[in-house]
Design a protein around this motif. Sequence first.
Motif, PDB file in Angstrom:
ATOM      1  N   UNK A 311      10.885   7.917 -14.316  1.00  0.00           N
ATOM      2  CA  UNK A 311       9.719   8.625 -13.782  1.00  0.00           C
ATOM      3  C   UNK A 311       8.510   8.316 -14.656  1.00  0.00           C
ATOM      4  N   UNK A 312       7.396   8.001 -13.990  1.00  0.00           N
ATOM      5  CA  UNK A 312       6.163   7.707 -14.702  1.00  0.00           C
ATOM      6  C   UNK A 312       5.066   8.643 -14.201  1.00  0.00           C
ATOM      7  N   UNK A 313       4.139   8.961 -15.086  1.00  0.00           N
ATOM      8  CA  UNK A 313       3.006   9.812 -14.700  1.00  0.00           C
ATOM      9  C   UNK A 313       1.820   9.422 -15.576  1.00  0.00           C
ATOM     10  N   UNK A 479       3.901   6.441  -8.914  1.00  0.00           N
ATOM     11  CA  UNK A 479       3.048   6.975  -9.983  1.00  0.00           C
ATOM     12  C   UNK A 479       1.631   6.424  -9.886  1.00  0.00           C
ATOM     13  N   UNK A 480       1.494   5.149  -9.570  1.00  0.00           N
ATOM     14  CA  UNK A 480       0.162   4.541  -9.489  1.00  0.00           C
ATOM     15  C   UNK A 480      -0.579   4.982  -8.228  1.00  0.00           C
ATOM     16  N   UNK A 481       0.160   5.259  -7.156  1.00  0.00           N
ATOM     17  CA  UNK A 481      -0.491   5.792  -5.955  1.00  0.00           C
ATOM     18  C   UNK A 481      -1.025   7.201  -6.227  1.00  0.00           C
ATOM     19  N   UNK A 485      -7.257   7.672 -11.180  1.00  0.00           N
ATOM     20  CA  UNK A 485      -8.199   6.890 -11.969  1.00  0.00           C
ATOM     21  C   UNK A 485      -8.470   5.532 -11.330  1.00  0.00           C
ATOM     22  N   UNK A 486      -8.861   4.574 -12.154  1.00  0.00           N
ATOM     23  CA  UNK A 486      -9.241   3.237 -11.697  1.00  0.00           C
ATOM     24  C   UNK A 486      -8.175   2.237 -12.127  1.00  0.00           C
ATOM     25  N   UNK A 487      -7.914   1.269 -11.271  1.00  0.00           N
ATOM     26  CA  UNK A 487      -6.807   0.349 -11.515  1.00  0.00           C
ATOM     27  C   UNK A 487      -7.223  -1.090 -11.200  1.00  0.00           C
ATOM     28  N   UNK A 488      -6.954  -1.992 -12.132  1.00  0.00           N
ATOM     29  CA  UNK A 488      -7.143  -3.426 -11.922  1.00  0.00           C
ATOM     30  C   UNK A 488      -5.855  -4.096 -12.359  1.00  0.00           C
ATOM     31  N   UNK A 499       1.354  -1.669  -1.313  1.00  0.00           N
ATOM     32  CA  UNK A 499       1.467  -0.220  -1.438  1.00  0.00           C
ATOM     33  C   UNK A 499       0.301   0.396  -2.206  1.00  0.00           C
ATOM     34  N   UNK A 500      -0.316  -0.368  -3.110  1.00  0.00           N
ATOM     35  CA  UNK A 500      -1.266   0.238  -4.053  1.00  0.00           C
ATOM     36  C   UNK A 500      -2.717  -0.176  -3.822  1.00  0.00           C
ATOM     37  N   UNK A 501      -2.976  -1.448  -3.590  1.00  0.00           N
ATOM     38  CA  UNK A 501      -4.353  -1.955  -3.628  1.00  0.00           C
ATOM     39  C   UNK A 501      -5.180  -1.508  -2.428  1.00  0.00           C
ATOM     40  N   UNK A 502      -6.446  -1.154  -2.698  1.00  0.00           N
ATOM     41  CA  UNK A 502      -7.406  -0.926  -1.618  1.00  0.00           C
ATOM     42  C   UNK A 502      -8.562  -1.925  -1.689  1.00  0.00           C
ATOM     43  N   UNK A 503      -8.428  -2.876  -2.599  1.00  0.00           N
ATOM     44  CA  UNK A 503      -9.431  -3.940  -2.740  1.00  0.00           C
ATOM     45  C   UNK A 503      -8.723  -5.172  -3.303  1.00  0.00           C
TER      46      UNK A 503
END
Length: 621
Positions: A311-313, A479-481, A485-488, A499-503
């Motif tokens: 589990x990640x958070x 966890x990333x969904x 915050x901001x993710x690159x 599953x994760x990227x919106x850009x």
Amino acid sequence: MLLSLENVTFGYLGVPTVENVSFSLHEKERVGLLGGNGEGKTTLLKLILGELTPDSGKVNVKNGLRIGYLAQSGGFESDSTVYRAMKEVFAEDEQLLSRLEETQKAFSIAPESERPALSARLESLTKRIAARDSYHTDVRIRTVLGGMGFEGMQNQIISTMSGGEKTRLQLCRLLLEDPELLVLDEPTNHLDVKTLFWLEDYLLTLKGALLVVSHDRYFLDRLTSRTLELEGKKVTSYKGNYSKYKILKEERYKEELRAYEKQQEEIAKLQGYVDRNLVRATTAKSALSRVNKLERMETLEKPTPPPAPPRFRFVYDEKPYETVVFAPRFDLYAEEKLLLKDASFTLMRGEKCALVGDNGTGKSTLLKFLKKESAFVQHAKFVKIGYYDQENADLDPEERVLDAFWGKFSRLSQTEARGMLAQAGLFAEDMEKKVKELSGGLKAKLSLAVLEGRRGNTLFLDEPTNHLDLPARESLEEALKAFDGTLLFVSHDRRFIEEIADKIVLIENGALHVFAGSYTSFLEQKKSEKPPEKTEKVPEKKDEKSGSYRSREERAKETKTKLRIKEIESRLEALETEESALNAALAENAADYKKVREITEKLDAVHAESDALYAEYETLI
């Protein structure tokens, strides 16, 4: 049936790795083999290949079965060139073509009395060549090498290549050999997304069976129709691809649990009746009948629940300003190689942006470049970057695992530190090991635990799913969904990106191309676009003496070369069509000596022109 395992048990030092395993593989089946890190998947493959002998049970293999095997680190070793090594696969085809040419020449000068025998030999050779498609071996070689990323590398010496390139080259050999059963152990390692799509399309056309171990869910879903899961030393078969397997596994567990609970209720009911009535004379007989029923009952074992995934958070303390990263104009180099010219990049708060592109285009280099503030890169106020390095460079291999984590976060108590490591999937015994003693998967989980502890509001991730098993990948996705915050990030895992990227930011032809939206919409847009013309490679550093990257004469020469390559490819295609027609005519007119002579003369001319064009082609590409 190609092969079967019957109650196979195998272990090391008396400890079983697999126990009473039974399953079979059939012609043209496409099967995925799943299992957690260390469950014994590679051991099972070696039992199938005959590299290991079972302690008990039998492995039955069809006589003469041709198996092709790609190991995880199974690079192709040779001092030959890439093209010659691939050509070795078709040695029998070369012999057939040589024998046909000799027979054609013998026929043209043979007396009438010998021609019937030569004509029969010509017919036999022509049919064998047609059945094997021997005339098109060069096309097959070029197709596979190009699709697997070796375009323009046909003359490179294999011993000078990297480990990843040698593994890809071994896969090329296997695809060209076209075995009855192709066994692939993590074939998607070292492949960029473009090559992955090509490989999937190619594997879908294979005539033989496929057994694949992979952590790439997209790959498994496209290719497999049955799933074998190795868990707790046992193998369970599920009909369907990975997505279907997940549903069926959950349903199976629930059904087994219901059956177990129902039997336990029945046992309790019978035992209760026996306890109350066995000593009473009037009911002793009926109580004994229930005792007999209990003794005859085959008691079900309580089904083991699926292992809990890590589990990640990811949380942070304060938000940054809106424009998190701003790089208005920059050039990007990797040592002396120019990767990007006059590029610009902006990352806004809350965006989840994936960097994609072919291997070698500079994704990881760009990630590291944007991570640090400089004259070219501005970070917003309150930005706190958490960085995941695929090489785990932040970890000291000689440190104890607990110290490697806890030493970075002295604010935590030892109990809290152990708790975070346990949630990430490291057991108490793992925490006492040195970092260098961990498997790749456990090192990745340790690095992700460190990333959690950094409490960054902006995460930069370089291939975070490498080495993670499927449950861990899916846990990280969730966890990333949930992370606001901001993710690159950089990843070759297409399901992970989806599953994760919106850009999406694509690095292609030395430039950045921005696509707003999901990975699926990005792929659809790319697919609908007209394929771009071949563009010039990004130039190396500018020649300070000449003041330009290439002269006008050099550009004109390159244009002329490209035109000639297209002319040759077009002519070779026409010659192949003509050759097929002549071979068909040769088989139909094998008894007509005059016709055979005319056809063989035309074939000789076609072969001579083809050989000359291929020789020229190799000097141009």
